[in-house]
Design a protein around this motif. Structure first.
Motif, mmCIF file in Angstrom:
data_model
loop_
_atom_site.group_PDB
_atom_site.id
_atom_site.type_symbol
_atom_site.label_atom_id
_atom_site.label_comp_id
_atom_site.label_asym_id
_atom_site.label_seq_id
_atom_site.Cartn_x
_atom_site.Cartn_y
_atom_site.Cartn_z
ATOM 1 N N SER A 1 -13.900 23.069 -1.486
ATOM 2 C CA SER A 1 -13.813 23.030 -2.943
ATOM 3 C C SER A 1 -12.484 22.448 -3.404
ATOM 4 C CB SER A 1 -13.998 24.442 -3.514
ATOM 5 O OG SER A 1 -13.787 24.445 -4.908
ATOM 6 N N ASN A 2 -11.382 22.836 -2.736
ATOM 7 C CA ASN A 2 -10.062 22.311 -3.096
ATOM 8 C C ASN A 2 -9.990 20.805 -2.874
ATOM 9 O OD1 ASN A 2 -9.103 24.814 -3.841
ATOM 10 N ND2 ASN A 2 -8.111 25.222 -1.868
ATOM 11 N N LEU A 3 -10.570 20.330 -1.778
ATOM 12 C CA LEU A 3 -10.562 18.892 -1.497
ATOM 13 C C LEU A 3 -11.362 18.129 -2.546
ATOM 14 C CD1 LEU A 3 -11.007 18.851 2.396
ATOM 15 C CD2 LEU A 3 -8.898 18.647 1.069
ATOM 16 N N ALA A 4 -12.496 18.708 -2.969
ATOM 17 C CA ALA A 4 -13.311 18.064 -3.992
ATOM 18 C C ALA A 4 -12.583 18.051 -5.334
ATOM 19 C CB ALA A 4 -14.656 18.784 -4.117
ATOM 20 N N ARG A 5 -11.904 19.160 -5.666
ATOM 21 C CA ARG A 5 -11.181 19.237 -6.938
ATOM 22 C C ARG A 5 -9.956 18.338 -6.950
ATOM 23 N NH1 ARG A 5 -8.749 23.541 -8.503
ATOM 24 N NH2 ARG A 5 -8.674 24.659 -6.512
ATOM 25 N N ALA A 6 -9.396 18.032 -5.785
ATOM 26 C CA ALA A 6 -8.236 17.142 -5.724
ATOM 27 C C ALA A 6 -8.614 15.697 -6.029
ATOM 28 C CB ALA A 6 -7.588 17.232 -4.341
ATOM 29 N N GLU A 7 -9.866 15.327 -5.772
ATOM 30 C CA GLU A 7 -10.276 13.941 -5.986
ATOM 31 C C GLU A 7 -10.311 13.576 -7.463
ATOM 32 O OE1 GLU A 7 -13.836 10.800 -4.742
ATOM 33 O OE2 GLU A 7 -14.014 12.932 -4.235
ATOM 34 N N ALA A 8 -10.674 14.523 -8.320
ATOM 35 C CA ALA A 8 -10.814 14.221 -9.755
ATOM 36 C C ALA A 8 -9.512 13.711 -10.377
ATOM 37 C CB ALA A 8 -11.343 15.446 -10.494
ATOM 38 N N PRO A 9 -8.370 14.417 -10.228
ATOM 39 C CA PRO A 9 -7.128 13.874 -10.798
ATOM 40 C C PRO A 9 -6.705 12.561 -10.159
ATOM 41 C CG PRO A 9 -6.679 15.821 -9.453
ATOM 42 C CD PRO A 9 -8.160 15.744 -9.636
ATOM 43 N N PHE A 10 -7.042 12.363 -8.879
ATOM 44 C CA PHE A 10 -6.704 11.103 -8.229
ATOM 45 C C PHE A 10 -7.467 9.948 -8.879
ATOM 46 C CE2 PHE A 10 -7.681 7.851 -5.009
ATOM 47 C CZ PHE A 10 -6.393 7.451 -4.679
ATOM 48 N N ARG A 11 -8.760 10.128 -9.114
ATOM 49 C CA ARG A 11 -9.554 9.078 -9.750
ATOM 50 C C ARG A 11 -9.048 8.789 -11.154
ATOM 51 N NH1 ARG A 11 -11.671 6.526 -5.531
ATOM 52 N NH2 ARG A 11 -13.031 7.856 -4.254
ATOM 53 N N GLU A 12 -8.651 9.836 -11.852
ATOM 54 C CA GLU A 12 -8.136 9.654 -13.219
ATOM 55 C C GLU A 12 -6.815 8.901 -13.206
ATOM 56 O OE1 GLU A 12 -6.692 12.407 -17.026
ATOM 57 O OE2 GLU A 12 -7.644 13.329 -15.271
ATOM 58 N N ALA A 13 -5.924 9.263 -12.288
ATOM 59 C CA ALA A 13 -4.604 8.632 -12.240
ATOM 60 C C ALA A 13 -4.664 7.188 -11.760
ATOM 61 C CB ALA A 13 -3.673 9.437 -11.326
ATOM 62 N N SER B 1 0.844 -1.189 0.000
ATOM 63 C CA SER B 1 0.000 0.000 0.000
ATOM 64 C C SER B 1 0.884 1.244 0.000
ATOM 65 C CB SER B 1 -0.940 0.014 1.208
ATOM 66 O OG SER B 1 -0.211 -0.109 2.414
ATOM 67 N N ILE B 2 0.500 2.218 -0.811
ATOM 68 C CA ILE B 2 1.268 3.447 -0.986
ATOM 69 C C ILE B 2 0.362 4.622 -0.645
ATOM 70 C CG2 ILE B 2 2.514 4.895 -2.646
ATOM 71 C CD1 ILE B 2 3.100 2.322 -4.224
ATOM 72 N N LEU B 3 0.901 5.586 0.095
ATOM 73 C CA LEU B 3 0.142 6.748 0.556
ATOM 74 C C LEU B 3 0.732 8.014 -0.059
ATOM 75 C CD1 LEU B 3 -1.961 7.962 2.620
ATOM 76 C CD2 LEU B 3 -0.060 8.029 4.251
ATOM 77 N N THR B 4 -0.121 8.921 -0.530
ATOM 78 C CA THR B 4 0.374 10.184 -1.065
ATOM 79 C C THR B 4 -0.632 11.298 -0.828
ATOM 80 O OG1 THR B 4 1.435 11.201 -3.001
ATOM 81 C CG2 THR B 4 -0.583 9.951 -3.410
ATOM 82 N N HIS B 5 -0.113 12.519 -0.720
ATOM 83 C CA HIS B 5 -0.960 13.698 -0.567
ATOM 84 C C HIS B 5 -1.348 14.196 -1.949
ATOM 85 C CE1 HIS B 5 -1.413 18.191 0.576
ATOM 86 N NE2 HIS B 5 -2.524 17.538 0.869
ATOM 87 N N VAL B 6 -2.620 14.469 -2.159
ATOM 88 C CA VAL B 6 -3.120 14.900 -3.469
ATOM 89 C C VAL B 6 -3.650 16.326 -3.354
ATOM 90 C CG1 VAL B 6 -4.647 14.368 -5.394
ATOM 91 C CG2 VAL B 6 -3.771 12.514 -3.958
ATOM 92 N N GLN B 7 -3.198 17.183 -4.251
ATOM 93 C CA GLN B 7 -3.641 18.573 -4.288
ATOM 94 C C GLN B 7 -4.245 18.876 -5.660
ATOM 95 O OE1 GLN B 7 0.523 19.584 -2.841
ATOM 96 N NE2 GLN B 7 -0.616 21.350 -2.043
ATOM 97 N N PRO B 8 -5.132 19.871 -5.753
ATOM 98 C CA PRO B 8 -5.767 20.164 -7.040
ATOM 99 C C PRO B 8 -4.860 20.904 -8.024
ATOM 100 C CG PRO B 8 -6.550 21.690 -5.361
ATOM 101 C CD PRO B 8 -5.700 20.680 -4.653
ATOM 102 N N GLN B 9 -3.798 21.554 -7.538
ATOM 103 C CA GLN B 9 -2.943 22.347 -8.405
ATOM 104 C C GLN B 9 -2.145 21.471 -9.370
ATOM 105 O OE1 GLN B 9 -2.965 22.563 -5.102
ATOM 106 N NE2 GLN B 9 -3.796 24.609 -4.635
ATOM 107 N N ALA B 10 -1.925 21.977 -10.565
ATOM 108 C CA ALA B 10 -1.166 21.237 -11.575
ATOM 109 C C ALA B 10 0.274 20.993 -11.139
ATOM 110 C CB ALA B 10 -1.189 22.005 -12.904
#
Length: 276
Positions: free
Chosen positions: A97-109, A34-43
Motif C-alpha cells: 500500500s505504501n509503495l502504491a501511495r508513493a507513486e501518486a505524488p511522483f506522477r503529480e510532481a 538522468s536523476i534518481l530519487t527515493h519516493v515515499q508516501p509521507q508528506a
C-alpha cells in the motif's frame, strides 16, 4: 534608378528570429541526463521529490523515482513465536500500500517530465544503489532526521558510499537548487578529489565558488600551494574560484566550516564522504 510610374515596387521586409536563450544550467544539462530519487508516501518526504523534480526540469533530464520499503526482520523471523502468518501478511500488505501511495505524488510532481517509476520490496539504500547504474545523479535527504529507519528511508551517507554516483542532499525545508554560490569543503584526500570531479557540472553553473579548508595552526603556508593547483585545475574547466584557509582543529572541521562560510549567501555545500 527611380521606379517608373505605374510599375509595382517590391516590398522590403525584415525577418527577426528569436534565438534561444541558453540556460544557466546548460553545462550540467550535458552531464546529468538522468536523476534518481527515493519516493515515499509521507508528506515529510515531499521536499526531496520537489527538489528532484525542479532539477530535472532545469536540466531537461529524466527523473527516475524508486518506491522502496522492506519488512523488518524481527517481524519476518518472529523469534518468540507469537506472531501468526496473518500478521506478517498484513505487514506485507502495508508495504504494498505504501509503495502504491508513493507513486501518486511522483506522477503529480513529474507531469510534463520524462520519468520512470520503480516499486521495489527491498532496503531503500540497497535498492537505490543497485538502480543507480542507470542514473547520473542521486537526490537524497529532503526529510527530517527524526523517525528515520533503514527499512523505509534512505541514508544519504550510505548512498554516497554504495552507489558510486554523485549524491545531492536536499534540505528538509524543500526549496530549489540555485547553485549560484558553491562552497567546496577541501581536505586534499582521494574522496575530496572525487567529490570535486563529480561536482564539476554544477560548478560551471555557479557565479561564485569558494574552496575552503580547515588546517592546524602553522600549516597554512604549506597548504596554500595545493589550493593554487586546485584553482588552476578549475580554471582550465572554465570555473573561476577563490580560496580560503581557516585555522582550526581538523577533527572538528565541520563545525569550523559552518562558521567560515556563513557569509556566503544561497550556498551549495560540496564535501567528501570522509570529511570530519
Amino acid at each position: 534608378v527611380p521606379p517608373v510610374v505605374g510599375e509595382s515596387t517590391p516590398e522590403m521586409s525584415t525577418v527577426v528570429q528569436d534565438l534561444p536563450v541558453q540556460s544557466r544550467f546548460a553545462p550540467a544539462q550535458a552531464a546529468w541526463r538522468s536523476i534518481l530519487t527515493h519516493v515515499q508516501p509521507q508528506a515529510e518526504a515531499r521536499p526531496r521529490l520537489a527538489v528532484a523534480a525542479d532539477l530535472a526540469r532545469k536540466l531537461d533530464a529524466t527523473l527516475i523515482g524508486v518506491g522502496s520499503e522492506m519488512l523488518q526482520p524481527i517481524w519476518a523471523s518472529d523469534p518468540f513465536g507469537m506472531l501468526g502468518g496473518e500478521f506478517i501478511a498484513g505487514m506485507l500488505e502495508v508495504i504494498q500500500s505504501n509503495l502504491a501511495r508513493a507513486e501518486a505524488p511522483f506522477r503529480e510532481a513529474t507531469a510534463g517530465l520524462r520519468n520512470q517509476w520503480l516499486a521495489l520490496e527491498d532496503m531503500p539504500d540497497r535498492a537505490l544503489a543497485r538502480v543507480s547504474r542507470g542514473a547520473d545523479l542521486i537526490v537524497a535527504g529532503g526529510s527530517p532526521l527524526r523517525d528515520r529507519d533503514s527499512y523505509t528511508g534512505c541514508n544519504a551517507s550510505e548512498l554516497i558510499l554504495k552507489a558510486g554516483r554523485p549524491v545531492l542532499v536536499a534540505p528538509p525545508q524543500c526549496g530549489e537548487l540555485a547553485a549560484r554560490a558553491v562552497v567546496i569543503a577541501w581536505n586534499d584526500t582521494r574522496e575530496a578529489r572525487r567529490a570535486l570531479a563529480d561536482s564539476l557540472p554544477i560548478l560551471k553553473c555557479a557565479d561564485e565558488v569558494l574552496l575552503l579548508e580547515v588546517c592546524a595552526k602553522g600549516e597554512a603556508a604549506d597548504i596554500a600551494p595545493h589550493h593554487g593547483a586546485v584553482l588552476e585545475h578549475l580554471a582550465r574547466h572554465g570555473v573561476t574560484a577563490r580560496s580560503k584557509i581557516v585555522p582550526g582543529e581538523p577533527a572538528f572541521a565541520a563545525d569550523t566550516l559552518q562558521g567560515a562560510y556563513r557569509g556566503v549567501q544561497r550556498k551549495m555545500y560540496i564535501r567528501a564522504a570522509d570529511y570530519p
